[in-house]
Write a protein that holds these residues in place. Structure first.
Motif, PDB file in Angstrom:
ATOM      1  N   ASP A   1       3.132 -41.271  18.349  1.00 20.74           N
ATOM      2  CA  ASP A   1       4.271 -42.060  18.830  1.00 20.74           C
ATOM      3  C   ASP A   1       5.590 -41.503  18.322  1.00 20.74           C
ATOM      4  OD1 ASP A   1       2.598 -43.750  20.204  1.00 20.74           O
ATOM      5  OD2 ASP A   1       2.634 -45.335  18.670  1.00 20.74           O
ATOM      6  N   LEU A   2       5.609 -41.109  17.067  1.00 16.33           N
ATOM      7  CA  LEU A   2       6.823 -40.538  16.485  1.00 16.33           C
ATOM      8  C   LEU A   2       7.179 -39.219  17.155  1.00 16.33           C
ATOM      9  CD1 LEU A   2       8.989 -40.863  14.329  1.00 16.33           C
ATOM     10  CD2 LEU A   2       7.478 -39.656  12.751  1.00 16.33           C
ATOM     11  N   ALA A   3       6.190 -38.402  17.449  1.00 20.32           N
ATOM     12  CA  ALA A   3       6.445 -37.129  18.124  1.00 20.32           C
ATOM     13  C   ALA A   3       6.976 -37.365  19.531  1.00 20.32           C
ATOM     14  CB  ALA A   3       5.172 -36.301  18.170  1.00 20.32           C
ATOM     15  N   LEU A   4       6.433 -38.361  20.230  1.00 15.05           N
ATOM     16  CA  LEU A   4       6.928 -38.669  21.574  1.00 15.05           C
ATOM     17  C   LEU A   4       8.359 -39.187  21.528  1.00 15.05           C
ATOM     18  CD1 LEU A   4       3.828 -40.350  23.230  1.00 15.05           C
ATOM     19  CD2 LEU A   4       4.871 -38.185  23.847  1.00 15.05           C
ATOM     20  N   ARG A   5       8.685 -40.020  20.571  1.00 13.94           N
ATOM     21  CA  ARG A   5      10.065 -40.545  20.453  1.00 13.94           C
ATOM     22  C   ARG A   5      11.034 -39.411  20.133  1.00 13.94           C
ATOM     23  NH1 ARG A   5       9.074 -46.052  16.995  1.00 13.94           N
ATOM     24  NH2 ARG A   5       7.806 -47.076  18.585  1.00 13.94           N
TER      25      ARG A   5
ATOM     26  N   GLU B   1      11.573 -37.442  23.308  1.00 18.18           N
ATOM     27  CA  GLU B   1      12.388 -38.157  24.304  1.00 18.18           C
ATOM     28  C   GLU B   1      13.864 -38.138  23.921  1.00 18.18           C
ATOM     29  OE1 GLU B   1      10.646 -42.007  24.482  1.00 18.18           O
ATOM     30  OE2 GLU B   1       8.963 -41.355  25.741  1.00 18.18           O
ATOM     31  N   GLU B   2      14.180 -38.128  22.637  1.00 12.70           N
ATOM     32  CA  GLU B   2      15.571 -38.128  22.192  1.00 12.70           C
ATOM     33  C   GLU B   2      16.258 -36.793  22.454  1.00 12.70           C
ATOM     34  OE1 GLU B   2      15.613 -39.308  18.120  1.00 12.70           O
ATOM     35  OE2 GLU B   2      15.038 -41.373  18.563  1.00 12.70           O
ATOM     36  N   LYS B   3      15.490 -35.723  22.528  1.00 14.80           N
ATOM     37  CA  LYS B   3      16.096 -34.403  22.674  1.00 14.80           C
ATOM     38  C   LYS B   3      16.381 -34.075  24.091  1.00 14.80           C
ATOM     39  CE  LYS B   3      14.119 -32.507  18.546  1.00 14.80           C
ATOM     40  NZ  LYS B   3      13.333 -31.505  17.911  1.00 14.80           N
TER      41      LYS B   3
END
Length: 67
Positions: free
Chosen positions: A58-62, A65-67
């Motif tokens: 989940d942290l990797a996906l967030r 998505e921010e980049k």
């Protein structure tokens, strides 16, 4: 503690199960309880490992998505 107060329980249970000595029954029960405890800890560790994996994903996906 229960067997110390009522040692007849160990003798009765060992005769019922066909175990030669009540001390062997006590050792068998203690070993079974320890194996059960290790199994429960292993299951809990597996659950925590799964949660950690999901959290990292989940942290990797967030972050992606921010980049």
């Amino acid at each position: 503690l229960l067997l110390a107060a009522f040692p007849g329980i160990a003798f009765w249970a060992s005769e019922l199960l066909g175990i030669e000595s009540p001390v062997n029954l006590v050792y068998l029960v203690i070993i079974a309880l320890l194996i059960h405890r290790v199994f429960k800890l292993y299951v809990r560790l597996s659950e925590v490992n799964d949660k950690l994996t999901r959290l990292a994903q989940d942290l990797a996906l967030r972050d992606h998505e921010e980049k």
